[in-house]
Design a protein around this motif. Structure first.
Motif, PDB file in Angstrom:
ATOM      1  N   UNK A   6       0.828  -1.209   0.000  1.00  0.00           N
ATOM      2  CA  UNK A   6       0.000   0.000   0.000  1.00  0.00           C
ATOM      3  C   UNK A   6       0.863   1.261   0.000  1.00  0.00           C
ATOM      4  N   UNK A   7       1.968   1.212   0.737  1.00  0.00           N
ATOM      5  CA  UNK A   7       2.890   2.350   0.763  1.00  0.00           C
ATOM      6  C   UNK A   7       3.464   2.597  -0.635  1.00  0.00           C
ATOM      7  N   UNK A   8       3.819   1.526  -1.318  1.00  0.00           N
ATOM      8  CA  UNK A   8       4.361   1.644  -2.678  1.00  0.00           C
ATOM      9  C   UNK A   8       3.311   2.202  -3.637  1.00  0.00           C
ATOM     10  N   UNK A  12       3.558   5.538  -6.002  1.00  0.00           N
ATOM     11  CA  UNK A  12       3.307   5.510  -7.450  1.00  0.00           C
ATOM     12  C   UNK A  12       2.208   6.490  -7.848  1.00  0.00           C
ATOM     13  N   UNK A  13       1.346   6.814  -6.913  1.00  0.00           N
ATOM     14  CA  UNK A  13       0.254   7.744  -7.201  1.00  0.00           C
ATOM     15  C   UNK A  13       0.693   9.201  -7.059  1.00  0.00           C
ATOM     16  N   UNK A  14       1.881   9.412  -6.489  1.00  0.00           N
ATOM     17  CA  UNK A  14       2.393  10.768  -6.288  1.00  0.00           C
ATOM     18  C   UNK A  14       2.903  11.347  -7.608  1.00  0.00           C
ATOM     19  N   UNK A  15       2.973  12.672  -7.720  1.00  0.00           N
ATOM     20  CA  UNK A  15       3.443  13.285  -8.972  1.00  0.00           C
ATOM     21  C   UNK A  15       4.934  13.074  -9.224  1.00  0.00           C
ATOM     22  N   UNK A  16       5.709  12.837  -8.147  1.00  0.00           N
ATOM     23  CA  UNK A  16       7.147  12.621  -8.316  1.00  0.00           C
ATOM     24  C   UNK A  16       7.430  11.243  -8.912  1.00  0.00           C
ATOM     25  N   UNK A  17       8.552  11.151  -9.585  1.00  0.00           N
ATOM     26  CA  UNK A  17       8.973   9.887 -10.182  1.00  0.00           C
ATOM     27  C   UNK A  17       9.986   9.227  -9.254  1.00  0.00           C
ATOM     28  N   UNK A  18       9.582   8.159  -8.574  1.00  0.00           N
ATOM     29  CA  UNK A  18      10.448   7.486  -7.613  1.00  0.00           C
ATOM     30  C   UNK A  18      11.046   6.210  -8.209  1.00  0.00           C
ATOM     31  N   UNK A  19      12.309   5.979  -7.878  1.00  0.00           N
ATOM     32  CA  UNK A  19      12.934   4.677  -8.149  1.00  0.00           C
ATOM     33  C   UNK A  19      12.801   3.878  -6.857  1.00  0.00           C
ATOM     34  N   UNK A  20      12.015   2.814  -6.901  1.00  0.00           N
ATOM     35  CA  UNK A  20      11.650   2.086  -5.685  1.00  0.00           C
ATOM     36  C   UNK A  20      12.269   0.693  -5.699  1.00  0.00           C
ATOM     37  N   UNK A  21      12.948   0.380  -4.611  1.00  0.00           N
ATOM     38  CA  UNK A  21      13.527  -0.945  -4.412  1.00  0.00           C
ATOM     39  C   UNK A  21      12.817  -1.597  -3.233  1.00  0.00           C
ATOM     40  N   UNK A  22      12.332  -2.808  -3.426  1.00  0.00           N
ATOM     41  CA  UNK A  22      11.614  -3.507  -2.370  1.00  0.00           C
ATOM     42  C   UNK A  22      12.337  -4.766  -1.929  1.00  0.00           C
ATOM     43  N   UNK A  23      12.051  -5.198  -0.708  1.00  0.00           N
ATOM     44  CA  UNK A  23      12.620  -6.440  -0.184  1.00  0.00           C
ATOM     45  C   UNK A  23      11.515  -7.273   0.448  1.00  0.00           C
ATOM     46  N   UNK A  24      11.752  -8.577   0.499  1.00  0.00           N
ATOM     47  CA  UNK A  24      10.810  -9.472   1.170  1.00  0.00           C
ATOM     48  C   UNK A  24      11.548 -10.745   1.558  1.00  0.00           C
ATOM     49  N   UNK A  25      10.995 -11.448   2.543  1.00  0.00           N
ATOM     50  CA  UNK A  25      11.604 -12.711   2.969  1.00  0.00           C
ATOM     51  C   UNK A  25      11.025 -13.898   2.205  1.00  0.00           C
ATOM     52  N   UNK A  26       9.979 -13.643   1.415  1.00  0.00           N
ATOM     53  CA  UNK A  26       9.302 -14.694   0.658  1.00  0.00           C
ATOM     54  C   UNK A  26       9.487 -14.426  -0.836  1.00  0.00           C
ATOM     55  N   UNK A  27      10.122 -15.342  -1.540  1.00  0.00           N
ATOM     56  CA  UNK A  27      10.423 -15.105  -2.954  1.00  0.00           C
ATOM     57  C   UNK A  27       9.158 -14.980  -3.803  1.00  0.00           C
ATOM     58  N   UNK A  28       8.062 -15.588  -3.353  1.00  0.00           N
ATOM     59  CA  UNK A  28       6.824 -15.488  -4.116  1.00  0.00           C
ATOM     60  C   UNK A  28       6.200 -14.096  -4.003  1.00  0.00           C
ATOM     61  N   UNK A  29       6.513 -13.396  -2.931  1.00  0.00           N
ATOM     62  CA  UNK A  29       5.950 -12.061  -2.733  1.00  0.00           C
ATOM     63  C   UNK A  29       6.713 -10.988  -3.496  1.00  0.00           C
ATOM     64  N   UNK A  30       7.859 -11.322  -4.034  1.00  0.00           N
ATOM     65  CA  UNK A  30       8.656 -10.330  -4.754  1.00  0.00           C
ATOM     66  C   UNK A  30       7.973  -9.872  -6.040  1.00  0.00           C
ATOM     67  N   UNK A  31       7.047 -10.681  -6.545  1.00  0.00           N
ATOM     68  CA  UNK A  31       6.348 -10.328  -7.785  1.00  0.00           C
ATOM     69  C   UNK A  31       5.129  -9.446  -7.528  1.00  0.00           C
ATOM     70  N   UNK A  63      18.358   6.486  -1.134  1.00  0.00           N
ATOM     71  CA  UNK A  63      18.370   7.755  -0.400  1.00  0.00           C
ATOM     72  C   UNK A  63      17.526   7.719   0.868  1.00  0.00           C
ATOM     73  N   UNK A  64      16.532   6.821   0.896  1.00  0.00           N
ATOM     74  CA  UNK A  64      15.598   6.793   2.025  1.00  0.00           C
ATOM     75  C   UNK A  64      15.046   5.384   2.165  1.00  0.00           C
ATOM     76  N   UNK A  65      14.892   4.930   3.417  1.00  0.00           N
ATOM     77  CA  UNK A  65      14.379   3.582   3.655  1.00  0.00           C
ATOM     78  C   UNK A  65      13.139   3.645   4.542  1.00  0.00           C
ATOM     79  N   UNK A  66      12.150   2.838   4.178  1.00  0.00           N
ATOM     80  CA  UNK A  66      10.883   2.786   4.923  1.00  0.00           C
ATOM     81  C   UNK A  66      10.622   1.347   5.344  1.00  0.00           C
ATOM     82  N   UNK A  67      10.817   1.006   6.623  1.00  0.00           N
ATOM     83  CA  UNK A  67      10.572  -0.365   7.077  1.00  0.00           C
ATOM     84  C   UNK A  67       9.107  -0.615   7.409  1.00  0.00           C
ATOM     85  N   UNK A  68       8.645  -1.812   7.106  1.00  0.00           N
ATOM     86  CA  UNK A  68       7.298  -2.246   7.428  1.00  0.00           C
ATOM     87  C   UNK A  68       7.274  -3.760   7.265  1.00  0.00           C
TER      88      UNK A  68
END
Length: 256
Positions: A6-8, A12-31, A63-68
Protein backbone atom coordinates in the motif's frame (compact mmCIF):
# COMPACT_ATOMS: atom_id res chain seq x y z
CA UNK A 1 3.19 -7.72 2.70
CA UNK A 2 -0.01 -5.73 2.18
CA UNK A 3 0.97 -2.66 4.26
CA UNK A 4 4.26 -2.25 2.41
CA UNK A 5 2.51 -2.71 -0.92
CA UNK A 6 0.00 0.00 0.00
CA UNK A 7 2.89 2.35 0.76
CA UNK A 8 4.36 1.64 -2.68
CA UNK A 9 1.00 2.25 -4.36
CA UNK A 10 0.85 5.64 -2.64
CA UNK A 11 4.30 6.55 -3.94
CA UNK A 12 3.31 5.51 -7.45
CA UNK A 13 0.25 7.74 -7.20
CA UNK A 14 2.39 10.77 -6.29
CA UNK A 15 3.44 13.29 -8.97
CA UNK A 16 7.15 12.62 -8.32
CA UNK A 17 8.97 9.89 -10.18
CA UNK A 18 10.45 7.49 -7.61
CA UNK A 19 12.93 4.68 -8.15
CA UNK A 20 11.65 2.09 -5.69
CA UNK A 21 13.53 -0.95 -4.41
CA UNK A 22 11.61 -3.51 -2.37
CA UNK A 23 12.62 -6.44 -0.18
CA UNK A 24 10.81 -9.47 1.17
CA UNK A 25 11.60 -12.71 2.97
CA UNK A 26 9.30 -14.69 0.66
CA UNK A 27 10.42 -15.11 -2.95
CA UNK A 28 6.82 -15.49 -4.12
CA UNK A 29 5.95 -12.06 -2.73
CA UNK A 30 8.66 -10.33 -4.75
CA UNK A 31 6.35 -10.33 -7.78
CA UNK A 32 3.55 -8.59 -5.94
CA UNK A 33 4.55 -4.91 -5.52
CA UNK A 34 5.16 -2.44 -8.34
CA UNK A 35 8.87 -1.87 -7.66
CA UNK A 36 11.78 -1.18 -9.98
CA UNK A 37 13.96 -3.79 -8.29
CA UNK A 38 13.18 -6.48 -5.71
CA UNK A 39 15.50 -8.42 -3.42
CA UNK A 40 15.07 -11.52 -1.31
CA UNK A 41 16.43 -10.86 2.19
CA UNK A 42 16.77 -12.82 5.46
CA UNK A 43 14.21 -12.50 8.23
CA UNK A 44 14.89 -9.26 10.07
CA UNK A 45 15.80 -11.11 13.27
CA UNK A 46 18.70 -12.89 11.55
CA UNK A 47 22.16 -11.55 12.52
CA UNK A 48 23.14 -10.67 8.93
CA UNK A 49 19.91 -8.80 8.11
CA UNK A 50 21.27 -5.26 8.53
CA UNK A 51 24.41 -6.16 6.59
CA UNK A 52 22.30 -7.40 3.66
CA UNK A 53 20.15 -4.27 3.76
CA UNK A 54 23.24 -2.06 3.72
CA UNK A 55 24.58 -3.95 0.72
CA UNK A 56 21.35 -3.20 -1.16
CA UNK A 57 21.50 0.44 -0.04
CA UNK A 58 25.00 0.77 -1.46
CA UNK A 59 24.30 -1.14 -4.67
CA UNK A 60 21.10 0.77 -5.48
CA UNK A 61 22.18 4.17 -4.06
CA UNK A 62 19.14 4.27 -1.76
CA UNK A 63 18.37 7.75 -0.40
CA UNK A 64 15.60 6.79 2.03
CA UNK A 65 14.38 3.58 3.66
CA UNK A 66 10.88 2.79 4.92
CA UNK A 67 10.57 -0.36 7.08
CA UNK A 68 7.30 -2.25 7.43
CA UNK A 69 5.66 -4.18 9.17
CA UNK A 70 6.03 -3.73 12.95
CA UNK A 71 8.68 -6.39 13.47
CA UNK A 72 10.95 -4.70 10.91
CA UNK A 73 10.23 -1.28 12.38
CA UNK A 74 11.42 -2.56 15.76
CA UNK A 75 14.67 -3.99 14.35
CA UNK A 76 15.41 -0.89 12.25
CA UNK A 77 14.67 1.36 15.21
CA UNK A 78 17.01 -0.42 17.60
CA UNK A 79 19.79 -0.62 15.00
CA UNK A 80 19.18 2.71 13.27
CA UNK A 81 22.76 3.83 13.83
CA UNK A 82 23.91 0.96 11.60
CA UNK A 83 21.62 1.83 8.67
CA UNK A 84 23.55 3.65 5.94
CA UNK A 85 20.77 5.87 4.65
CA UNK A 86 18.06 8.26 5.83
CA UNK A 87 14.85 7.18 7.57
CA UNK A 88 11.86 8.87 9.21
CA UNK A 89 11.34 6.78 12.32
CA UNK A 90 10.04 8.04 15.66
CA UNK A 91 12.58 7.87 18.48
CA UNK A 92 13.47 4.52 20.01
CA UNK A 93 11.53 4.87 23.25
CA UNK A 94 8.40 6.01 21.43
CA UNK A 95 8.47 2.90 19.25
CA UNK A 96 9.11 0.66 22.26
CA UNK A 97 6.11 2.15 24.06
CA UNK A 98 3.73 2.03 21.11
CA UNK A 99 4.67 -1.53 20.20
CA UNK A 100 3.71 -2.64 23.71
CA UNK A 101 -0.04 -2.46 24.28
CA UNK A 102 0.36 -2.66 28.05
CA UNK A 103 2.88 0.18 28.26
CA UNK A 104 0.92 2.41 25.87
CA UNK A 105 -2.32 1.74 27.78
CA UNK A 106 -0.62 2.69 31.04
CA UNK A 107 0.71 5.86 29.44
CA UNK A 108 -2.74 6.88 28.18
CA UNK A 109 -4.30 6.05 31.55
CA UNK A 110 -1.78 8.31 33.31
CA UNK A 111 -2.66 11.13 30.89
CA UNK A 112 -6.41 10.72 31.42
CA UNK A 113 -7.07 9.35 27.93
CA UNK A 114 -8.04 5.89 29.20
CA UNK A 115 -10.70 5.90 31.88
CA UNK A 116 -10.67 2.15 32.55
CA UNK A 117 -7.66 0.14 33.75
CA UNK A 118 -5.82 -2.55 31.79
CA UNK A 119 -5.18 -5.90 33.47
CA UNK A 120 -2.32 -8.32 32.87
CA UNK A 121 -3.64 -11.90 32.82
CA UNK A 122 -1.40 -14.89 33.44
CA UNK A 123 -3.80 -17.23 35.23
CA UNK A 124 -7.53 -18.06 35.33
CA UNK A 125 -7.70 -16.13 38.61
CA UNK A 126 -6.41 -13.01 36.83
CA UNK A 127 -9.21 -13.27 34.27
CA UNK A 128 -11.83 -13.70 36.98
CA UNK A 129 -10.51 -10.66 38.85
CA UNK A 130 -10.52 -8.53 35.69
CA UNK A 131 -14.08 -9.59 34.90
CA UNK A 132 -15.20 -8.67 38.42
CA UNK A 133 -13.64 -5.21 38.21
CA UNK A 134 -14.34 -4.35 34.57
CA UNK A 135 -17.42 -6.42 33.87
CA UNK A 136 -18.07 -8.46 30.74
CA UNK A 137 -17.47 -8.44 27.82
CA UNK A 138 -13.69 -8.01 27.75
CA UNK A 139 -11.18 -7.67 24.93
CA UNK A 140 -8.22 -10.01 25.39
CA UNK A 141 -5.01 -9.80 23.35
CA UNK A 142 -1.26 -10.19 23.33
CA UNK A 143 0.72 -7.18 24.51
CA UNK A 144 2.91 -7.19 21.39
CA UNK A 145 2.35 -7.88 17.72
CA UNK A 146 0.21 -6.56 14.88
CA UNK A 147 -2.70 -8.08 13.00
CA UNK A 148 -4.91 -8.48 16.10
CA UNK A 149 -2.37 -10.95 17.47
CA UNK A 150 -3.82 -13.24 20.11
CA UNK A 151 -7.04 -11.24 20.37
CA UNK A 152 -10.52 -12.48 21.15
CA UNK A 153 -13.78 -11.20 22.56
CA UNK A 154 -14.43 -12.59 26.04
CA UNK A 155 -18.16 -12.74 26.69
CA UNK A 156 -17.80 -15.22 29.54
CA UNK A 157 -14.97 -16.16 31.87
CA UNK A 158 -14.59 -19.67 30.42
CA UNK A 159 -13.71 -18.21 27.01
CA UNK A 160 -10.88 -16.17 28.50
CA UNK A 161 -9.54 -19.07 30.54
CA UNK A 162 -9.56 -21.50 27.61
CA UNK A 163 -8.06 -18.88 25.29
CA UNK A 164 -5.16 -18.44 27.68
CA UNK A 165 -4.77 -22.22 28.09
CA UNK A 166 -4.78 -22.69 24.32
CA UNK A 167 -1.79 -20.41 23.79
CA UNK A 168 0.05 -21.85 26.77
CA UNK A 169 -0.50 -25.36 25.38
CA UNK A 170 1.29 -24.22 22.22
CA UNK A 171 4.28 -23.12 24.31
CA UNK A 172 3.61 -19.47 23.53
CA UNK A 173 5.41 -17.00 25.77
CA UNK A 174 3.11 -14.13 24.82
CA UNK A 175 1.95 -11.86 27.60
CA UNK A 176 -1.78 -11.12 27.60
CA UNK A 177 -3.89 -8.21 28.74
CA UNK A 178 -7.63 -7.66 29.03
CA UNK A 179 -9.46 -4.38 28.66
CA UNK A 180 -13.04 -3.20 28.55
CA UNK A 181 -14.54 -4.16 25.20
CA UNK A 182 -15.56 -1.12 23.16
CA UNK A 183 -18.28 -1.95 20.62
CA UNK A 184 -19.22 0.30 17.76
CA UNK A 185 -17.52 1.65 14.66
CA UNK A 186 -13.87 0.86 13.95
CA UNK A 187 -11.59 3.75 12.96
CA UNK A 188 -7.97 4.05 11.87
CA UNK A 189 -6.14 7.40 12.06
CA UNK A 190 -2.94 7.81 10.02
CA UNK A 191 -0.67 10.81 10.38
CA UNK A 192 2.72 12.33 9.64
CA UNK A 193 4.51 14.42 12.29
CA UNK A 194 7.63 16.57 12.47
CA UNK A 195 9.05 17.78 15.81
CA UNK A 196 5.68 17.63 17.54
CA UNK A 197 3.75 19.29 14.71
CA UNK A 198 1.03 17.42 12.85
CA UNK A 199 1.79 17.77 9.14
CA UNK A 200 -1.13 15.83 7.67
CA UNK A 201 -3.57 13.09 8.64
CA UNK A 202 -6.36 10.89 7.36
CA UNK A 203 -9.01 8.90 9.20
CA UNK A 204 -10.76 5.83 7.83
CA UNK A 205 -13.59 3.65 9.02
CA UNK A 206 -12.87 -0.05 8.60
CA UNK A 207 -15.90 -1.80 7.17
CA UNK A 208 -14.54 -5.30 6.59
CA UNK A 209 -11.36 -7.19 7.45
CA UNK A 210 -9.49 -9.62 5.26
CA UNK A 211 -10.58 -13.21 6.04
CA UNK A 212 -12.45 -12.27 9.25
CA UNK A 213 -13.93 -15.77 9.50
CA UNK A 214 -10.43 -17.24 10.00
CA UNK A 215 -9.92 -15.43 13.32
CA UNK A 216 -12.03 -16.01 16.46
CA UNK A 217 -12.04 -12.26 17.09
CA UNK A 218 -13.16 -11.43 13.55
CA UNK A 219 -10.15 -9.08 13.40
CA UNK A 220 -7.11 -9.72 11.23
CA UNK A 221 -5.52 -6.28 11.31
CA UNK A 222 -5.81 -5.43 7.62
CA UNK A 223 -9.12 -4.20 6.18
CA UNK A 224 -10.27 -5.01 2.67
CA UNK A 225 -12.88 -2.25 2.69
CA UNK A 226 -12.47 1.14 4.37
CA UNK A 227 -13.87 4.60 3.75
CA UNK A 228 -12.28 7.98 4.42
CA UNK A 229 -14.09 9.94 7.13
CA UNK A 230 -13.73 13.28 8.86
CA UNK A 231 -14.72 13.65 12.51
CA UNK A 232 -13.29 16.41 14.69
CA UNK A 233 -13.64 14.31 17.84
CA UNK A 234 -11.75 11.42 16.26
CA UNK A 235 -8.92 13.70 15.11
CA UNK A 236 -8.69 15.31 18.55
CA UNK A 237 -8.50 12.03 20.48
CA UNK A 238 -5.96 10.51 18.08
CA UNK A 239 -3.62 13.51 18.20
CA UNK A 240 -3.84 13.60 22.01
CA UNK A 241 -2.87 9.91 22.12
CA UNK A 242 0.22 10.57 20.00
CA UNK A 243 1.30 13.69 21.91
CA UNK A 244 0.82 11.86 25.22
CA UNK A 245 3.47 9.34 24.20
CA UNK A 246 5.80 11.77 22.41
CA UNK A 247 5.28 15.56 22.62
CA UNK A 248 8.04 15.98 20.01
CA UNK A 249 6.70 13.28 17.70
CA UNK A 250 8.39 12.85 14.33
CA UNK A 251 7.53 10.14 11.83
CA UNK A 252 4.45 8.19 10.82
CA UNK A 253 1.90 7.45 13.56
CA UNK A 254 -1.32 5.44 13.41
CA UNK A 255 -4.06 5.20 16.02
CA UNK A 256 -6.81 2.56 15.98
Amino acid sequence: GAPGNNFILSLRDAPEDFYIVGTDIDRYHLEWPNVDKAYLVPICTEPDYIEVINQIIEKESIDFIHPQPDVEVRVFSEKREEINTAHFLPNKQTIRTLQNKLESARMWKSKGLHTRPTFVVNTPEDIKEAAEKLGLPLWMRATKGAGARGSTLVTNIDTGIHWLKYWRSRNSNWKFIVQTYLPGRDYAFQSIWQDGELITSQARERLEYIYPYLAPSGRTGTPVVAVTVHRDELNEVATKCIRAVDPKASGIFCVD
